[in-house]
Every structure is written in structure tokens, then in C-alpha cells.
Design an enzyme around this catalytic site. Sequence first.
Site, PDB file in Angstrom:
ATOM      1  N   SER A  73       0.818  -1.214   0.000  1.00  6.68           N
ATOM      2  CA  SER A  73       0.000   0.000   0.000  1.00  6.68           C
ATOM      3  C   SER A  73       0.849   1.260   0.000  1.00  6.68           C
ATOM      4  CB  SER A  73      -0.841   0.050   1.283  1.00  6.68           C
ATOM      5  OG  SER A  73      -1.736  -1.006   1.340  1.00  6.68           O
ATOM      6  N   HIS A 113      -1.250  -2.704  -7.122  1.00  3.67           N
ATOM      7  CA  HIS A 113      -1.964  -2.362  -5.889  1.00  3.67           C
ATOM      8  C   HIS A 113      -3.471  -2.498  -6.096  1.00  3.67           C
ATOM      9  CE1 HIS A 113      -2.940   0.922  -2.699  1.00  3.67           C
ATOM     10  NE2 HIS A 113      -3.009  -0.266  -2.175  1.00  3.67           N
ATOM     11  N   GLU A 156      -3.948   0.068  -9.019  1.00  7.51           N
ATOM     12  CA  GLU A 156      -2.893   1.061  -9.243  1.00  7.51           C
ATOM     13  C   GLU A 156      -1.643   0.307  -9.688  1.00  7.51           C
ATOM     14  OE1 GLU A 156      -2.590   3.130  -5.415  1.00  7.51           O
ATOM     15  OE2 GLU A 156      -2.074   4.965  -6.457  1.00  7.51           O
ATOM     16  N   ASN A 198      -3.580   6.031  -1.522  1.00 11.77           N
ATOM     17  CA  ASN A 198      -3.329   6.156  -0.082  1.00 11.77           C
ATOM     18  C   ASN A 198      -2.684   7.482   0.306  1.00 11.77           C
ATOM     19  OD1 ASN A 198      -4.515   3.805   0.881  1.00 11.77           O
ATOM     20  ND2 ASN A 198      -2.772   2.594   0.180  1.00 11.77           N
TER      21      ASN A 198
HETATM   22  C1  LIG Z   1      -5.532   0.507   2.025  1.00 13.95           C
HETATM   23  C2  LIG Z   1      -5.160   0.387   0.602  1.00 13.95           C
HETATM   24  O1  LIG Z   1      -3.988   0.130   0.311  1.00 13.95           O
HETATM   25  C3  LIG Z   1      -6.075   0.651  -0.512  1.00 13.95           C
HETATM   26  C4  LIG Z   1      -7.522   0.404  -0.287  1.00 13.95           C
HETATM   27  O2  LIG Z   1      -8.020  -0.628  -0.606  1.00 13.95           O
HETATM   28  S1  LIG Z   1      -8.353   1.632   0.438  1.00 13.95           S
HETATM   29  C5  LIG Z   1      -9.991   0.995   0.617  1.00 13.95           C
HETATM   30  C6  LIG Z   1     -10.748   1.142  -0.667  1.00 13.95           C
HETATM   31  N1  LIG Z   1     -12.067   0.644  -0.464  1.00 13.95           N
HETATM   32  C7  LIG Z   1     -13.092   1.429  -0.110  1.00 13.95           C
HETATM   33  O3  LIG Z   1     -12.958   2.634   0.015  1.00 13.95           O
HETATM   34  C8  LIG Z   1     -14.378   0.718   0.132  1.00 13.95           C
HETATM   35  C9  LIG Z   1     -15.479   1.662   0.584  1.00 13.95           C
HETATM   36  N2  LIG Z   1     -16.711   0.918   0.736  1.00 13.95           N
HETATM   37  C10 LIG Z   1     -17.496   0.595  -0.319  1.00 13.95           C
HETATM   38  O4  LIG Z   1     -17.203   0.914  -1.457  1.00 13.95           O
HETATM   39  C11 LIG Z   1     -18.746  -0.183  -0.020  1.00 13.95           C
HETATM   40  O5  LIG Z   1     -19.097  -0.001   1.326  1.00 13.95           O
HETATM   41  C12 LIG Z   1     -18.581  -1.715  -0.319  1.00 13.95           C
HETATM   42  C13 LIG Z   1     -18.333  -1.928  -1.820  1.00 13.95           C
HETATM   43  C14 LIG Z   1     -17.454  -2.349   0.479  1.00 13.95           C
HETATM   44  C15 LIG Z   1     -19.865  -2.430   0.108  1.00 13.95           C
HETATM   45  O6  LIG Z   1     -20.898  -1.887  -0.648  1.00 13.95           O
HETATM   46  P1  LIG Z   1     -22.376  -1.721  -0.086  1.00 13.95           P
HETATM   47  O7  LIG Z   1     -23.235  -1.348  -1.235  1.00 13.95           O
HETATM   48  O8  LIG Z   1     -22.338  -0.861   1.095  1.00 13.95           O
HETATM   49  O9  LIG Z   1     -22.714  -3.105   0.524  1.00 13.95           O
HETATM   50  P2  LIG Z   1     -23.351  -4.387  -0.077  1.00 13.95           P
HETATM   51  O10 LIG Z   1     -24.639  -4.108  -0.768  1.00 13.95           O
HETATM   52  O11 LIG Z   1     -23.367  -5.301   1.092  1.00 13.95           O
HETATM   53  O12 LIG Z   1     -22.291  -4.904  -1.136  1.00 13.95           O
HETATM   54  C16 LIG Z   1     -22.323  -4.656  -2.522  1.00 13.95           C
HETATM   55  C17 LIG Z   1     -21.757  -5.884  -3.208  1.00 13.95           C
HETATM   56  O13 LIG Z   1     -20.368  -6.037  -2.833  1.00 13.95           O
HETATM   57  C18 LIG Z   1     -20.176  -7.331  -2.262  1.00 13.95           C
HETATM   58  N3  LIG Z   1     -19.196  -7.224  -1.182  1.00 13.95           N
HETATM   59  C19 LIG Z   1     -19.246  -6.358  -0.143  1.00 13.95           C
HETATM   60  N4  LIG Z   1     -18.179  -6.553   0.652  1.00 13.95           N
HETATM   61  C20 LIG Z   1     -17.460  -7.559   0.106  1.00 13.95           C
HETATM   62  C21 LIG Z   1     -16.259  -8.216   0.460  1.00 13.95           C
HETATM   63  N5  LIG Z   1     -15.552  -7.853   1.552  1.00 13.95           N
HETATM   64  N6  LIG Z   1     -15.798  -9.191  -0.344  1.00 13.95           N
HETATM   65  C22 LIG Z   1     -16.479  -9.569  -1.447  1.00 13.95           C
HETATM   66  N7  LIG Z   1     -17.617  -8.964  -1.848  1.00 13.95           N
HETATM   67  C23 LIG Z   1     -18.107  -7.992  -1.074  1.00 13.95           C
HETATM   68  C24 LIG Z   1     -21.528  -7.727  -1.733  1.00 13.95           C
HETATM   69  O14 LIG Z   1     -21.636  -9.114  -1.615  1.00 13.95           O
HETATM   70  C25 LIG Z   1     -22.458  -7.173  -2.779  1.00 13.95           C
HETATM   71  O15 LIG Z   1     -22.468  -8.038  -3.879  1.00 13.95           O
HETATM   72  P3  LIG Z   1     -23.818  -8.328  -4.703  1.00 13.95           P
HETATM   73  O16 LIG Z   1     -23.872  -7.258  -5.725  1.00 13.95           O
HETATM   74  O17 LIG Z   1     -23.572  -9.664  -5.269  1.00 13.95           O
HETATM   75  O18 LIG Z   1     -24.936  -8.278  -3.726  1.00 13.95           O
HETATM   76  N1  LIG Z   2      -6.211  -4.040   3.834  1.00 17.74           N
HETATM   77  C1  LIG Z   2      -6.350  -3.286   2.774  1.00 17.74           C
HETATM   78  O1  LIG Z   2      -7.361  -2.576   2.639  1.00 17.74           O
HETATM   79  C2  LIG Z   2      -5.311  -3.274   1.713  1.00 17.74           C
HETATM   80  C3  LIG Z   2      -4.079  -3.832   1.937  1.00 17.74           C
HETATM   81  N2  LIG Z   2      -3.134  -3.801   0.950  1.00 17.74           N
HETATM   82  C4  LIG Z   2      -1.814  -4.371   1.179  1.00 17.74           C
HETATM   83  O2  LIG Z   2      -1.898  -5.775   0.973  1.00 17.74           O
HETATM   84  C5  LIG Z   2      -0.984  -6.441   1.846  1.00 17.74           C
HETATM   85  C6  LIG Z   2      -1.756  -7.426   2.699  1.00 17.74           C
HETATM   86  O3  LIG Z   2      -2.739  -6.727   3.431  1.00 17.74           O
HETATM   87  P1  LIG Z   2      -3.976  -7.474   4.094  1.00 17.74           P
HETATM   88  O4  LIG Z   2      -4.360  -8.635   3.271  1.00 17.74           O
HETATM   89  O5  LIG Z   2      -4.958  -6.440   4.422  1.00 17.74           O
HETATM   90  O6  LIG Z   2      -3.311  -7.956   5.457  1.00 17.74           O
HETATM   91  P2  LIG Z   2      -3.734  -9.166   6.378  1.00 17.74           P
HETATM   92  O7  LIG Z   2      -3.173  -8.878   7.717  1.00 17.74           O
HETATM   93  O8  LIG Z   2      -5.180  -9.465   6.218  1.00 17.74           O
HETATM   94  O9  LIG Z   2      -2.960 -10.388   5.694  1.00 17.74           O
HETATM   95  C7  LIG Z   2      -1.579 -10.473   5.593  1.00 17.74           C
HETATM   96  C8  LIG Z   2      -1.249 -11.937   5.639  1.00 17.74           C
HETATM   97  O10 LIG Z   2       0.140 -12.101   5.354  1.00 17.74           O
HETATM   98  C9  LIG Z   2       0.584 -13.108   6.233  1.00 17.74           C
HETATM   99  N3  LIG Z   2       2.021 -13.126   6.347  1.00 17.74           N
HETATM  100  C10 LIG Z   2       2.801 -12.413   7.191  1.00 17.74           C
HETATM  101  N4  LIG Z   2       4.082 -12.754   7.004  1.00 17.74           N
HETATM  102  C11 LIG Z   2       4.095 -13.690   6.025  1.00 17.74           C
HETATM  103  C12 LIG Z   2       5.104 -14.446   5.417  1.00 17.74           C
HETATM  104  N5  LIG Z   2       6.379 -14.310   5.788  1.00 17.74           N
HETATM  105  N6  LIG Z   2       4.783 -15.336   4.467  1.00 17.74           N
HETATM  106  C13 LIG Z   2       3.501 -15.502   4.098  1.00 17.74           C
HETATM  107  N7  LIG Z   2       2.487 -14.811   4.642  1.00 17.74           N
HETATM  108  C14 LIG Z   2       2.788 -13.921   5.595  1.00 17.74           C
HETATM  109  C15 LIG Z   2      -0.114 -12.774   7.532  1.00 17.74           C
HETATM  110  O11 LIG Z   2      -0.020 -13.842   8.452  1.00 17.74           O
HETATM  111  P3  LIG Z   2      -0.067 -13.483  10.041  1.00 17.74           P
HETATM  112  O12 LIG Z   2      -1.414 -12.916  10.296  1.00 17.74           O
HETATM  113  O13 LIG Z   2       0.154 -14.809  10.665  1.00 17.74           O
HETATM  114  O14 LIG Z   2       1.045 -12.508  10.294  1.00 17.74           O
HETATM  115  C16 LIG Z   2      -1.511 -12.536   7.034  1.00 17.74           C
HETATM  116  O15 LIG Z   2      -2.245 -13.741   6.904  1.00 17.74           O
HETATM  117  C17 LIG Z   2      -0.267  -5.342   2.648  1.00 17.74           C
HETATM  118  O16 LIG Z   2       0.912  -4.994   1.985  1.00 17.74           O
HETATM  119  C18 LIG Z   2      -1.282  -4.199   2.597  1.00 17.74           C
HETATM  120  O17 LIG Z   2      -0.702  -2.931   2.761  1.00 17.74           O
HETATM  121  C19 LIG Z   2      -3.374  -3.257  -0.286  1.00 17.74           C
HETATM  122  C20 LIG Z   2      -4.601  -2.732  -0.564  1.00 17.74           C
HETATM  123  C21 LIG Z   2      -5.661  -2.661   0.421  1.00 17.74           C
END
Ligand SMILES: CC(=O)CC(=O)SCCNC(=O)CCNC(=O)[C@H](O)C(C)(C)COP(=O)(O)OP(=O)(O)OC[C@H]1O[C@@H](n2cnc3c(N)ncnc32)[C@H](O)[C@@H]1OP(=O)(O)O
Ligand SMILES: NC(=O)C1=CN([C@@H]2O[C@H](COP(=O)(O)OP(=O)(O)OC[C@H]3O[C@@H](n4cnc5c(N)ncnc54)[C@H](OP(=O)(O)O)[C@@H]3O)[C@@H](O)[C@H]2O)C=CC1
Length: 289
Positions: free
Chosen positions: A117, A138, A150, A188
Amino acid sequence: MERIGIIGAGQMGTGIAQICAVAGYDVRMIDVKDEVIAASLATIETNISRQVARGRLSVDAAEIAQQRIVTGKDYALFGDCDLVIEAASEDEEVKRDVLKSLVPHLSPDAIIATNTSSISITRLAAATDRPGKFVGMHFMNPVPVMQLVELIRAIQTEQPTFDTVRRLAESLGKTVSVAEDFPAFIVNRILMPMINEAIYTLYAGVGSVESIDTAMKLGANHPMGPLELADFIGLDTCLAIMHSLHSGLADAKYQPCPLLVKYVEAGWLGRKTKRGFYDYHSERPVPTR
Ligand SMILES: CC(=O)CC(=O)SCCNC(=O)CCNC(=O)[C@H](O)C(C)(C)COP(=O)(O)OP(=O)(O)OC[C@H]1O[C@@H](n2cnc3c(N)ncnc32)[C@H](O)[C@@H]1OP(=O)(O)O
Ligand SMILES: NC(=O)C1=CN([C@@H]2O[C@H](COP(=O)(O)OP(=O)(O)OC[C@H]3O[C@@H](n4cnc5c(N)ncnc54)[C@H](OP(=O)(O)O)[C@@H]3O)[C@@H](O)[C@H]2O)C=CC1
């Protein structure tokens, strides 16, 4: 491209495995714990069954997709993979160790992508034996639902590698946005300071968890409030991203909120530990502040 490896069966690895298998790729996925792998396969089964129930996938296609996923704990599983996507925890030391363990098992032509991320793709590429065949890929959470991937070029990434991974993302039905290799890339860099600011807003007592999330959902039309989204992403991941921004850009505006630090120190990591800004032990999430 036929066979894709995935390292880490957490929420991201699980989603990536699901969409790759449904798109027709063979998948090899490893994690360190058996129970994590079992939970990942159960999630994939639930999600694929829902696609069948919705009429988006036939029963046969669903069964074939699930059979395409082979799991284990050994890097030797990746010997015949064309590409391996690293999706382990957001910790540079963990990712470096993973990459070090991975490369001896790979065929010379295999590409490595990281789902990080925020961590420098250039530094991770340099930790491998094939920096030209290394790229940032990403995915967004939840992977099966979110449209974007991304793509981040390390300074070493060769154009054919980049083009191959772009084609893969498109074959998974995703839209690509290209980012240069700066801390936390595009999504992010913009999203995480907003989440961090929401936590500062809570810390300063401007509003409760519920009022902050309601304000942003109804006042800015966000699908989830920022604190709900932080819990969904994982507070450990949010903190790691803020650290990457803070150290990588050397600007005080990226300082992680002390409350975020405390929650992570307490092991309150959000949904995955059933407690973060909300408590997830009952059917409806309960705000904790
Ligand atoms: C941190 C990083 O590195 C980068 C990132 O990822 S940042 C995070 C980016 N993501 C976001 O910002 C998500 C924001 N949230 C949303 O867009 C919405 O709340 C959401 C898409 C998660 C759920 O949508 P919603 O309309 O509120 O809920 P809901 O109606 O229950 O779900 C819509 C559909 O998505 C599916 N869905 C929801 N959550 C799911 C999940 N975790 N896994 C798989 N499918 C999922 C549902 O099953 C549903 O599918 P159907 O069309 O088959 O019914
Ligand atoms: N969460 C998010 O919304 C997003 C996350 N990402 C990125 O994706 C990556 C994974 O995130 P996410 O899936 O949320 O994290 P989680 O914590 O859900 O999963 C990470 C997994 O990696 C495992 N792990 C740790 N060390 C090792 C290893 N040496 N070998 C194999 N597996 C290992 C962990 O095991 P254990 O729990 O035992 O440590 C855990 O099961 C990160 O780089 C995150 O920044 C990208 C986009 C969105």
C-alpha cells in the site's frame, strides 16, 4: 500467463486469489498459518457461491474456479508460476524476507508484483534478483468489488514487465491507474491522511465515532465513514501507511494520530481482531467511543 502465485492469504491475498481463479488462471497461494489458509478458502467459497446464487457464475464454472486454487506453506509451490503477487503484511522487513525466500524457487522469466500500500517499489525491487521484472500492483479492498488497480513502476521496472501486468489487470476486469513510485502512491496518499484526520477529530473530541462516520457518509456521500473504513482496511495497515508517508515525505502533516498508535499497540486492529473503532462481537458493529 497461466499460473499466478500469491503470498499471504489475508484479506487481500484471498480476494486476489478469487478473482484470478474466476478469470481462468491457476492459482498457488501460501501463508504461514494453516488456519489462515483455511479461513481464506472458506471466504472464497462463500463469495463464489454468492456469485452462483446471483446468476453471475454457473455451478460448473464455480467448481472449476475453486479447483484452480492450490494452497500450501512452501515457496516451492511457485516453481512454475509466471507471476507471483506478494500480499503479506505491510512491513518492509516481512516483505524483504518473503522476497528473499521466494526468488530461489522462481523460473528466470517469472515476474514479481507487490500489493504493498505504501512501501517503495524501487527498494523492494532492489531486494530481488530481478529488479527489471518487478512492479507494484496495488489492488483495492474488497478486491472482488473495487474497480481499480494502481500500477506502480519502480525505477528499474522494464516496459515489457509493466505491459504484461497491465494486461493481466485488464484481464481481471480491472481499470488501471498508473502512479510513480512515491510513498503510498496515489490512492493512499490522499485517502490515508483523511482517515488519520478523522482519528485526530475523534482524539480531539470534536465528535464521537458514530457522529464522524455519519457526517462523512451523509455529508460527503462516502460509502463508508472514515473510521469504519479504517477498521475495514486494518488499523495496523493504516498505521504502516502513515509511517511510510511520514518518513518518506518528511512532512509533519503525515504524523500518525497517537490514538491510532495506541489502538495498534493494544492489538485493536479493526475487523480482523473484532475490535477497532467499532466492536464486532455482536451482529451490528458497536462504536467504542
Ligand atoms: C488501504 C489500501 O492500500 C487501498 C484500499 O483498498 S483503500 C480501501 C478502498 N475501499 C473502499 O474505500 C471501500 C469503501 N466501501 C465501499 O465501497 C462499499 O461499502 C462496499 C463496496 C465495500 C460495500 O458496498 P455496499 O453497497 O455498502 O454493501 P453491499 O450491498 O453489502 O455490497 C455490494 C456488493 O459487494 C459485495 N461485497 C461487499 N463486501 C465484500 C467483500 N468484503 N468481499 C467480497 N464482496 C463484497 C456484496 O456481496 C455485494 O455483492 P452483490 O452485488 O452480489 O450483492
Ligand atoms: N487491507 C487493505 O485494505 C489493503 C491492503 N493492501 C496491502 O496488501 C498487503 C496485505 O494486506 P492485508 O491482506 O490487508 O493484510 P492481512 O493482515 O489481512 O494479511 C496479511 C497476511 O500475510 C501473512 N504473512 C505475514 N508474514 C508472512 C510471510 N512471511 N509469508 C507468508 N504470509 C505472511 C499474515 O499472516 P499473520 O497474520 O500470521 O502474520 C496474514 O495472513 C499489505 O501490503 C497491505 O498494505 C493493499 C490494498 C488494500
